[in-house]
Scaffold this motif. Structure first.
Motif, mmCIF file in Angstrom:
data_model
loop_
_atom_site.group_PDB
_atom_site.id
_atom_site.type_symbol
_atom_site.label_atom_id
_atom_site.label_comp_id
_atom_site.label_asym_id
_atom_site.label_seq_id
_atom_site.Cartn_x
_atom_site.Cartn_y
_atom_site.Cartn_z
ATOM 1 N N HIS A 40 -0.388 -6.780 8.432
ATOM 2 C CA HIS A 40 -1.624 -7.365 8.600
ATOM 3 C C HIS A 40 -1.962 -8.126 7.407
ATOM 4 O O HIS A 40 -2.090 -7.842 6.350
ATOM 5 C CB HIS A 40 -2.673 -6.211 8.965
ATOM 6 N N PRO A 41 -2.481 -9.300 7.692
ATOM 7 C CA PRO A 41 -2.824 -10.419 6.828
ATOM 8 C C PRO A 41 -3.906 -10.008 5.492
ATOM 9 O O PRO A 41 -4.031 -10.445 4.560
ATOM 10 C CB PRO A 41 -2.900 -11.586 7.052
ATOM 11 N N ARG A 42 -5.057 -9.252 5.888
ATOM 12 C CA ARG A 42 -6.021 -8.940 5.452
ATOM 13 C C ARG A 42 -5.921 -7.528 4.708
ATOM 14 O O ARG A 42 -6.878 -6.910 3.832
ATOM 15 C CB ARG A 42 -7.304 -8.851 6.199
ATOM 16 N N ALA A 43 -4.757 -6.663 4.793
ATOM 17 C CA ALA A 43 -4.838 -5.265 4.302
ATOM 18 C C ALA A 43 -4.263 -5.171 3.038
ATOM 19 O O ALA A 43 -3.078 -6.053 2.718
ATOM 20 C CB ALA A 43 -3.897 -4.540 5.378
ATOM 21 N N VAL A 44 -4.426 -4.646 2.175
ATOM 22 C CA VAL A 44 -4.005 -4.268 0.728
ATOM 23 C C VAL A 44 -2.577 -3.752 1.120
ATOM 24 O O VAL A 44 -2.487 -2.563 1.670
ATOM 25 C CB VAL A 44 -4.784 -3.653 -0.097
ATOM 26 N N ARG A 45 -1.373 -4.228 0.484
ATOM 27 C CA ARG A 45 -0.224 -3.833 0.826
ATOM 28 C C ARG A 45 0.115 -2.296 -0.172
ATOM 29 O O ARG A 45 -0.382 -2.464 -1.315
ATOM 30 C CB ARG A 45 1.090 -4.823 0.548
ATOM 31 N N VAL A 46 0.813 -1.536 0.407
ATOM 32 C CA VAL A 46 1.018 -0.209 -0.069
ATOM 33 C C VAL A 46 2.763 -0.482 -0.427
ATOM 34 O O VAL A 46 3.293 -0.491 0.683
ATOM 35 C CB VAL A 46 0.920 0.989 0.486
ATOM 36 N N PHE A 47 3.288 -0.569 -1.471
ATOM 37 C CA PHE A 47 4.709 -0.708 -1.695
ATOM 38 C C PHE A 47 5.511 0.511 -1.801
ATOM 39 O O PHE A 47 6.725 0.560 -1.357
ATOM 40 C CB PHE A 47 4.947 -1.501 -3.008
ATOM 41 N N ASP A 48 4.841 1.665 -2.417
ATOM 42 C CA ASP A 48 5.688 2.701 -2.714
ATOM 43 C C ASP A 48 4.547 4.032 -2.959
ATOM 44 O O ASP A 48 3.847 3.951 -3.913
ATOM 45 C CB ASP A 48 6.656 2.536 -3.886
ATOM 46 N N PRO A 49 4.786 4.984 -1.885
ATOM 47 C CA PRO A 49 4.201 6.356 -2.098
ATOM 48 C C PRO A 49 5.067 7.288 -3.005
ATOM 49 O O PRO A 49 6.174 7.163 -2.303
ATOM 50 C CB PRO A 49 3.777 6.859 -0.736
#
Length: 85
Positions: free
Chosen positions: A50-59
């Motif tokens: 989603h273009p407006r979501a803050v990306r989560v790279f790694d949990p």
């Protein structure tokens, strides 16, 4: 440290090593609460395109010096604030 609250603490961090997907500067969100970490990691994966979501790279979990588990999320740094900005 960028901030703290009921969610835990958020730190500004620099990526170590090369990557084509993770920017040089990221945020690391640290919490002692497994439930919130699982929820946020799940929604990060669900909204990854989603273009407006803050990306989560790694949990990822880590152990602190006292033997407690700290639940961490490497996330996109939003220098202008949240999505409302």
């Amino acid at each position: 440290m960028l901030g703290q609250g009921g969610f835990g603490q958020v730190f500004l961090a620099t990526r170590v090593g090369p990557s084509t997907t993770v920017p040089d500067t990221v945020c690391v969100k640290v919490s002692t609460r497994l439930d919130g970490w699982l929820r946020e990691a799940y929604f990060g994966q669900l909204l990854q395109d989603h273009p407006r979501a803050v990306r989560v790279f790694d949990p990822f979990p880590v152990m602190d010096g006292a033997g407690r588990v700290l639940y961490c999320l490497a996330m996109e740094y939003a220098p202008h604030g949240d999505l409302s900005a």
